[in-house]
Design an enzyme around this catalytic site. Sequence first.
Site, PDB file in Angstrom:
ATOM      1  N   GLY A  71       0.806  -1.220   0.000  1.00 17.60           N
ATOM      2  CA  GLY A  71       0.000   0.000   0.000  1.00 17.60           C
ATOM      3  C   GLY A  71       0.831   1.259   0.000  1.00 17.60           C
ATOM      4  N   GLY A  72       0.368   2.257   0.747  1.00 13.52           N
ATOM      5  CA  GLY A  72       1.016   3.558   0.773  1.00 13.52           C
ATOM      6  C   GLY A  72       0.394   4.553  -0.198  1.00 13.52           C
ATOM      7  N   TYR A 133       5.516  -3.306  -8.840  1.00 11.65           N
ATOM      8  CA  TYR A 133       4.655  -3.010  -9.997  1.00 11.65           C
ATOM      9  C   TYR A 133       5.479  -2.609 -11.245  1.00 11.65           C
ATOM     10  CZ  TYR A 133       0.044  -2.591  -7.623  1.00 11.65           C
ATOM     11  OH  TYR A 133      -1.139  -2.808  -6.971  1.00 11.65           O
ATOM     12  N   ASP A 288      -4.062 -11.714  -1.563  1.00 12.97           N
ATOM     13  CA  ASP A 288      -3.586 -10.324  -1.581  1.00 12.97           C
ATOM     14  C   ASP A 288      -3.448  -9.818  -0.140  1.00 12.97           C
ATOM     15  OD1 ASP A 288      -2.631  -8.074  -2.870  1.00 12.97           O
ATOM     16  OD2 ASP A 288      -4.590  -7.316  -3.481  1.00 12.97           O
TER      17      ASP A 288
END
Length: 392
Positions: A71-72, A133, A288
């Site tokens: 996240g973040g 990513y 996830d």
Amino acid sequence: MSSIIIIENGEIYSPASLGRANLMLGGSDILKIGDISPADVKGIDFDVIDASGKLVIPGLIDNHVHICGGGGEGGFRTRTPEISLTDITKAGITTLIGVLGTDGTTRTMTNLIAKANGLEEEGITCRVLTGSYQIPVRTATGSITDDIILIDKIIGTGEIALADHRSSHPDLSRLAAVVSDSRLGGILSGKSGIVNIHMGDSRRTIEMLLKLLEETEIPPSQLLPTHMNRNPYLFEKALDYALQGGFVDFTTSTTKQFIEEGEVSAAKALKRMIDRGIPAERITFSSDGQGSLPQFDSAGRMTGLGIGSVSSLWNAVVQAVREEGIDFETALGTVTANPASLYRLAGKGQLREGWDADMVIVDRETLAVETVIAKGKVMVKNGEPLVRGTFE
Ligand code: ZN
């Protein structure tokens, strides 16, 4: 407990049904399945677990977990926390594959590998994928191929984001180079070298994957696109992709809002795939876990941030059986034999003699996780952790 354990009178699902049988575990292996005679254990100290009225299944494999946190997307304070041992074991999971995610700057490969090593020391099995990513992929050694060949824990690449505003928007040649490097690393090290692809919400959906398979020699088994159930239009493409031989992964962590907005639950997605005649072996579930689940209002403002949970993995299997009427063996395969075979996890995903003693005992009626054994050691008994993480 002594190092020999006999599990009596359970119904065994490997995930294929093996009927009622006993299992003998020794060290970290399954020594025998079937009738265990007194001669088998003569003069040996052993413990017995009574599994009457229970099902004995392989330890679950969660192939996509943000073990260091992820996240973040809402700033530093929205970086999600790392996972703890009992989060994993209480969920029936004995093997997981760790990934970084959106953030490849403050989340690093060295940290990911260290966390995986820590979880192994605490008693479960953990592998990781290299990169985040982004492309170019930030690796541990400077090369995807070298990472996979030289670093024991690294078995593939990902999650690489496509069709997402957070993606690097690679063109075909850049994506193909990543997949080829990963495949080569896998071939030379006896690992899978799979590239796990994060599919975003863009209408481009699987365009790039189809092009990759069409214009290169890369086989579909080299790719595992995930979140393929995240919206109705991507799910329709997932059906086409799997019909053409592709492997697909459905994410089990969700929120009420996501489902209301059209996310297809993993259980429903599995049902629709099977109804279309897609071989179940091409389908995996992953949680996830520890990933962020940002929620937005109608104006696109972030209103809250949930967190993925590994406990959703088994819940989705139970839902598939209970609510979608999928047979137990098929549903179980998505979190055991299917990911083990695709990711080439030796000794994992099935209950077989000589294979790893990773298993879960669940109640036959409620399917609740009761006892969890990882590498021959009882981690959870009657739903209560016997082994805790170092700082738990
Ligand atoms: Zn993702």
